[in-house]
Design a protein around this motif. Structure first.
Motif, short mmCIF file in Angstrom:
data_model
loop_
_atom_site.label_atom_id
_atom_site.label_comp_id
_atom_site.label_asym_id
_atom_site.label_seq_id
_atom_site.Cartn_x
_atom_site.Cartn_y
_atom_site.Cartn_z
N ASP A 175 0.84 -1.19 0.00
CA ASP A 175 0.00 0.00 0.00
C ASP A 175 0.88 1.25 0.00
O ASP A 175 1.92 1.28 0.64
CB ASP A 175 -0.88 0.05 1.25
N TYR A 176 0.43 2.27 -0.70
CA TYR A 176 1.09 3.56 -0.61
C TYR A 176 0.13 4.63 -1.12
O TYR A 176 -0.87 4.34 -1.76
CB TYR A 176 2.41 3.59 -1.40
N THR A 177 0.45 5.86 -0.77
CA THR A 177 -0.37 6.99 -1.21
C THR A 177 0.10 7.44 -2.58
O THR A 177 1.30 7.66 -2.79
CB THR A 177 -0.26 8.15 -0.21
N LYS A 178 -0.83 7.59 -3.50
CA LYS A 178 -0.48 8.02 -4.85
C LYS A 178 -0.68 9.52 -4.96
O LYS A 178 -1.81 10.02 -4.92
CB LYS A 178 -1.35 7.29 -5.88
N GLY A 179 0.43 10.24 -5.05
CA GLY A 179 0.35 11.68 -5.10
C GLY A 179 0.55 12.31 -3.74
O GLY A 179 0.95 11.64 -2.79
#
Length: 537
Positions: free
Chosen positions: A492-496
């Motif tokens: 999981d990661y934040t896009k932007g």
């Protein structure tokens, strides 16, 4: 150069709380441990030494740290520093006739007779400055057809610079406001370094007091108040102030210190022999990860046990210049380095061609380049991150590894939140979170970044070339990529950026060419099968 000061925008803007770091990874040396044995996703270096390398002979290999400076006198580095035995120290002469006088431990391409560059502008700032001169009297109405493309690019860059400067000012104001609120709470508590108990017993008066209490309750689970205050608050304010005063300042230009011709990218012989420079924090940390003395029972243990560190200073506290990057690579190659670590990068490039030629030169001399992927949480298949090999030949790419950063836990958090990624531009991932290594003053510190992941891989490359000296740079890269521990789950990661940026879940295999974390044990076993093979094609 990315300084690995990854301050959380959410903390700056809204006093947001972050989750505590995985406790087992607080172990110093976790990057060299084994997932099965130690429950942290290291690269199994210690297992390799115990089971594969014990009693095996090796040869010395030079690994160049092309960076912001290396403290050659550090207690954990002084024995493994490269020494140019063809030079007589301190006589002011170029005894070995290589063009660089008194280059005992390496060379500094961002220094001159009167000192060394510390802070620098971003390449973006320099580009806008050049554009302001070129288009001083140009408007949308009078721009010529032949200049239109460059003029439009200049306007985009100028807008980008203005945005970044606005963000830096806003972040500085936000963090300064946080500091004021924090100082007020500490004053009410009556202790300079409050404990978890002190925070729990504090009775907030205002909403700001309550939020500070909430933040501190979480932060003190991870470390002391003093560390939080110094590393997140004071360092954060310093970081954003430096952006405003130096990195994004169109009026700032320290290059006169060097004394070279800024417009001559073919110039090679300039600089001084101060391989530490005014800020050796980053490069010293990188050097320790690669090869900190494994025999002295001090501090930490580097990945490689029989390499020498060559310090080549080419990156300031700001963006490196292409000319210096190219010359640093050529210097390292010409003076015997077989691996070059480059823990730096930038979003703009003035002269990519001069860097490309240096990379081709390194490949032609059988030198492996290991580069950090960058810390912007971006897909560098599509976003600019220089240097890169997007327009280079396969032979050069075969001797160039780009490295993303991973965390200690084999779960959805494995990709370091800050790490860049790319299915075609990033080769492998390696540990880059809370890496404990050497810093100036014979001290040690934890740092995060792809800047820390890259030297893990450079150390592994040096280890392989030391124990299997007949292998080519291309073969070493192939071995490292082929021998990764594959990751077969999503991360999981934040896009932007920003509070509304979506969180995504993707297969880890989509983030790099190899789809895995480097593994020293696997790599050395595979290297043993390559002995006698022809160069990888």
């Amino acid at each position: 150069m990315n300084k690995n000061k990854l301050f959380r925008a959410s903390l700056i803007a809204a006093f947001a709380i972050t989750a505590p770091f995985f406790a087992n990874a607080q172990k110093a040396n976790w990057q060299n441990l084994d997932l099965k044995t130690d429950s942290v996703f290291g690269i199994s270096t210690e297992k390799a030494y115990k089971e594969l390398l014990k009693g095996k002979k090796s040869t010395k290999v030079i690994v160049a740290v092309n960076d912001g400076g290396v403290e050659a006198t550090h207690e954990d580095l002084k024995r493994i520093m490269w020494v140019n035995t063809k030079e007589i120290a301190g006589n002011g002469k170029d005894d070995d006739k290589n063009g660089y006088a008194d280059d005992i431990n390496g060379w500094n391409f961002i220094g001159g007779p009167k000192g060394s560059v510390d802070h620098e502008t971003l390449e973006l700032t320099r580009s806008v400055r050049r554009g302001q001169v070129r288009f001083a009297n140009t408007t949308d109405a009078n721009v010529s057809e032949k200049d239109k493309k460059d003029y439009e690019a200049f306007k985009v860059e100028r807008s980008d610079l203005e945005t970044k400067l606005g963000e830096a000012n806003a972040n500085l104001a936000g963090l300064s406001g946080f500091k004021s609120a924090l100082d007020a709470v500490v004053k009410k508590i009556g202790k300079a370094n409050p404990t978890t108990e002190d925070i729990a017993n504090f009775k907030p008066v205002t909403n700001a007091d309550a939020r500070i209490q909430e933040v501190l309750a979480e932060e003190l689970k991870k470390g002391s108040f003093e560390d939080f205050y110094n590393e997140q608050i004071n360092e954060g304010i310093k970081y954003f102030k430096e952006q405003i005063d130096y990195n994004l300042n169109l009026s700032y230009d320290p290059r006169s210190i060097v004394g070279d011709d800024q417009n001559n990218d073919t110039e090679k012989f300039y600089g001084n022999n101060d391989v530490a420079g005014p800020d050796a924090m980053h490069g010293t940390h990188v050097a320790g990860i690669i090869a900190a003395d494994r025999t002295n029972k001090l501090g930490i243990m580097g990945v490689a046990d029989n390499v020498l560190i060559m310090g080549v200073r080419c990156t300031p506290n700001g963006d490196e210049r292409d000319k210096d990057v190219a010359n640093a690579v050529r210097y390292a190659v010409d003076n015997g380095a077989k691996v070059i670590n480059m823990s730096f990068g930038k979003a703009y490039s003035q002269n990519k061609a001069v860097v490309n030629e240096a990379m081709k030169y390194a490949a032609s001399k059988d030198v492996l380049i290991v580069q950090a992927a960058g810390n912007e949480n971006q897909d560098i298949d599509t976003e600019n991150n220089f240097p890169n090999h997007k327009d280079l030949d396969e032979k050069t790419i075969a001797s160039w590894l780009t490295v993303g950063a991973s965390g200690p836990k084999d779960d959805e958090t494995l990709k370091a939140s800050f790490s860049n990624y790319g299915k075609t531009q990033v080769d492998v991932f390696a540990p880059g979170v809370k890496i404990h290594s050497t810093v100036p003053g014979s001290k040690y510190k934890d740092l995060d970044g792809t800047s820390m992941a890259s030297p893990v891989v450079a150390g592994l490359a040096g280890l392989i070339r030391s124990y299997y000296p007949k292998l080519t740079a291309a073969q070493v890269k192939e071995i490292i990529v082929k021998s990764v521990t594959k990751v077969n789950h999503n991360v999981d990661y934040t896009k932007g950026e920003g509070p509304d940026a979506p969180k995504v879940s993707v297969p880890f295999s989509d983030l790099s060419i190899s789809g895995g974390i480097v593994n020293a044990y696997n790599a050395l076993k595979l290297a043993a099968t390559y002995e006698g093979k022809s160069a990888a094609k």
